[in-house]
Design an enzyme around this catalytic site. Structure first.
Site, PDB file in Angstrom:
ATOM      1  N   ALA A 172       0.853  -1.190   0.000  1.00 15.86           N
ATOM      2  CA  ALA A 172       0.000   0.000   0.000  1.00 15.86           C
ATOM      3  C   ALA A 172       0.886   1.236   0.000  1.00 15.86           C
ATOM      4  CB  ALA A 172      -0.912   0.001   1.226  1.00 15.86           C
ATOM      5  N   THR A 174       1.051   5.203   0.437  1.00 16.84           N
ATOM      6  CA  THR A 174       0.253   6.256   1.060  1.00 16.84           C
ATOM      7  C   THR A 174       0.359   7.556   0.271  1.00 16.84           C
ATOM      8  OG1 THR A 174       2.056   6.873   2.556  1.00 16.84           O
ATOM      9  CG2 THR A 174       0.465   5.245   3.348  1.00 16.84           C
ATOM     10  N   ILE A 202       4.165  -1.426   3.433  1.00 19.68           N
ATOM     11  CA  ILE A 202       3.657  -0.063   3.317  1.00 19.68           C
ATOM     12  C   ILE A 202       4.773   0.826   2.769  1.00 19.68           C
ATOM     13  CG2 ILE A 202       2.551   1.878   4.461  1.00 19.68           C
ATOM     14  CD1 ILE A 202       0.937  -0.688   4.735  1.00 19.68           C
ATOM     15  N   LYS A 203       4.438   1.602   1.754  1.00 18.70           N
ATOM     16  CA  LYS A 203       5.359   2.627   1.255  1.00 18.70           C
ATOM     17  C   LYS A 203       4.821   3.978   1.693  1.00 18.70           C
ATOM     18  CE  LYS A 203       7.173   4.669  -3.032  1.00 18.70           C
ATOM     19  NZ  LYS A 203       7.276   4.525  -4.516  1.00 18.70           N
ATOM     20  N   THR A 204       5.675   4.758   2.355  1.00 19.01           N
ATOM     21  CA  THR A 204       5.228   6.062   2.838  1.00 19.01           C
ATOM     22  C   THR A 204       6.379   7.045   2.779  1.00 19.01           C
ATOM     23  OG1 THR A 204       3.918   7.115   4.585  1.00 19.01           O
ATOM     24  CG2 THR A 204       5.765   5.752   5.300  1.00 19.01           C
TER      25      THR A 204
END
Length: 291
Positions: A172, A174, A202-204
Site C-alpha cells: 500500500a 500512502t 507499506i510505502k510512505t
C-alpha cells in the site's frame, strides 16, 4: 522413474538431531503462507531484512517525465544494482529483459493523470496477470483523507483479498490528499489503516519529526518513498535517518534516476540500507563512484 529393482532402506536419519526449518524473520510475516513469505524473501534481503527498490512507475500518471523518456536507455543500466524493480506491466513487458531476473513490485492501481484528481484511482491489473508476470508483489495507492479515500481503500482491500488467494503480497502506497499536512500524525494514521486492512508492505514518506513513531506503530515493513529530487547528500541523509528510525528499505525513483550519476547514487543508497553507512560515508562513496 526410479529403478524399483534396487530399493534400499534409508539409514542416515540423524535421529539425534531435531528437524530444523530456518524462519524468515521479517516484521509481521510470521503467519503468512509459504508462497507469500518466499516472495517477500526475494524483496527483502534475508540477511539484512532490508531492500532497495528502484521505482520507475511514474509514467502511469505523469507520462514521459524527466529521466523516464527512454526506459531502455536511462533506467535499464540501473537494473543490476537494484534489489527490486517497481514498474507498470506495460513497461515490464515492453522494456524490462526477462533474463535480468529481478523481483518485481507491479504497479496495480491507475486510471488517473496529473491533469485530473490524483486520488481517483481504480484497480488497474487483475491478480492473474500479476501472477502471469511472475511479480513478487503488487502495489496500489491509498489516499487517506482525500476526496476518494473510500474508493482507494476498497482498491487495496480488493487486491489484498486477491493476493491472499495466490500468495501475492500487496504494498500500500500512502498518497497524500491536496489539503493534508505531511506530518507524523497523518502518516501514522495512513500507514496503520493500510496495515489493518491487510497490506503486507507499506510505502510512505519520511518526515523529520516523529518518523520512529510511524515505523513503530506499523506492524508490517515500511519502505520510504524518495519523493521529489533532492541534492544527493540530502537524499542520502534522508535514507540514513529513515533506516535508523525503523524503515525496512527505500523505494526511490527521481533521487536515483535524476541524479548527476544514477549508478553511483544507487550504490550509495545500497550502502546506507544494507551496510548501515552514514550519509557522510555514503556521499563519499557517491563521489568516488561518480564517473
Amino acid at each position: 522413474m526410479a529403478d524399483l529393482d534396487d530399493i534400499k532402506d534409508g539409514k542416515d536419519f540423524h535421529t539425534d538431531k531435531p528437524q530444523t526449518n530456518t524462519l524468515f524473520a521479517l516484521k509481521g510475516c510470521g503467519a503468512l503462507d509459504w508462497g507469500m513469505q518466499s516472495r517477500l524473501a526475494r524483496i527483502f534481503n534475508p540477511k539484512t531484512r532490508k531492500t532497495v527498490m528502484l521505482a520507475f512507475d511514474h509514467g502511469y500518471f505523469q507520462g514521459p517525465t524527466t529521466g523516464l523518456e527512454r526506459i531502455d536507455i536511462n533506467i535499464a543500466p540501473l537494473f543490476e544494482y537494484a534489489d527490486v524493480l517497481m514498474c507498470t506491466r506495460g513497461i515490464l513487458r515492453s522494456v524490462v529483459p526477462p533474463a535480468i531476473n529481478k523481483p518485481v513490485v507491479l504497479r496495480a492501481s491507475g486510471a488517473n493523470s496529473i491533469l485530473t484528481e490524483l486520488s481517483n484511482e481504480a484497480v488497474a491489473v487483475a491478480m492473474d496477470d500479476a501472477v502471469r508476470l511472475n511479480s513478487c508483489a503488487a502495489a496500489a495507492q491509498v489516499y487517506i483523507g482525500s476526496e476518494h479515500e473510500h474508493q482507494s481503500i476498497k482498491n487495496i482491500i480488493q487486491l489484498i483479498d486477491a493476493g491472499l488467494r495466490v500468495g501475492m503480497p500487496i504494498m500500500a502506497v500512502t498518497g497524500v490528499g491536496k489539503d493534508m499536512a505531511r506530518d507524523q500524525r497523518y502518516f501514522s494514521l495512513a500507514t496503520r489503516i493500510a496495515a489493518e486492512m491487510g497490506a503486507q508492505i507499506i510505502k510512505t514518506y519520511y518526515v523529520d519529526k516523529g518518523f520512529e513513531r510511524i515505523a513503530a506503530g506499523c506492524p508490517v515493513p515500511i519502505v520510504i518513498a524518495g519523493g521529489k529530487k533532492l541534492p544527493e547528500r540530502e537524499a542520502l541523509e534522508m535514507c540514513y535517518q529513515a533506516i535508523d528510525q525503523g524503515a525496512s528499505g527505500v523505494d526511490m525513483g527521481r533521487n536515483i534516476f535524476q541524479s548527476e550519476d544514477p549508478v553511483a547514487m544507487i550504490k550509495a543508497v545500497h550502502a546506507v540500507v544494507h551496510h548501515n553507512e552514514t550519509a557522510e560515508r555514503a556521499y563519499e562513496l557517491f563521489l568516488s563512484e561518480k564517473s
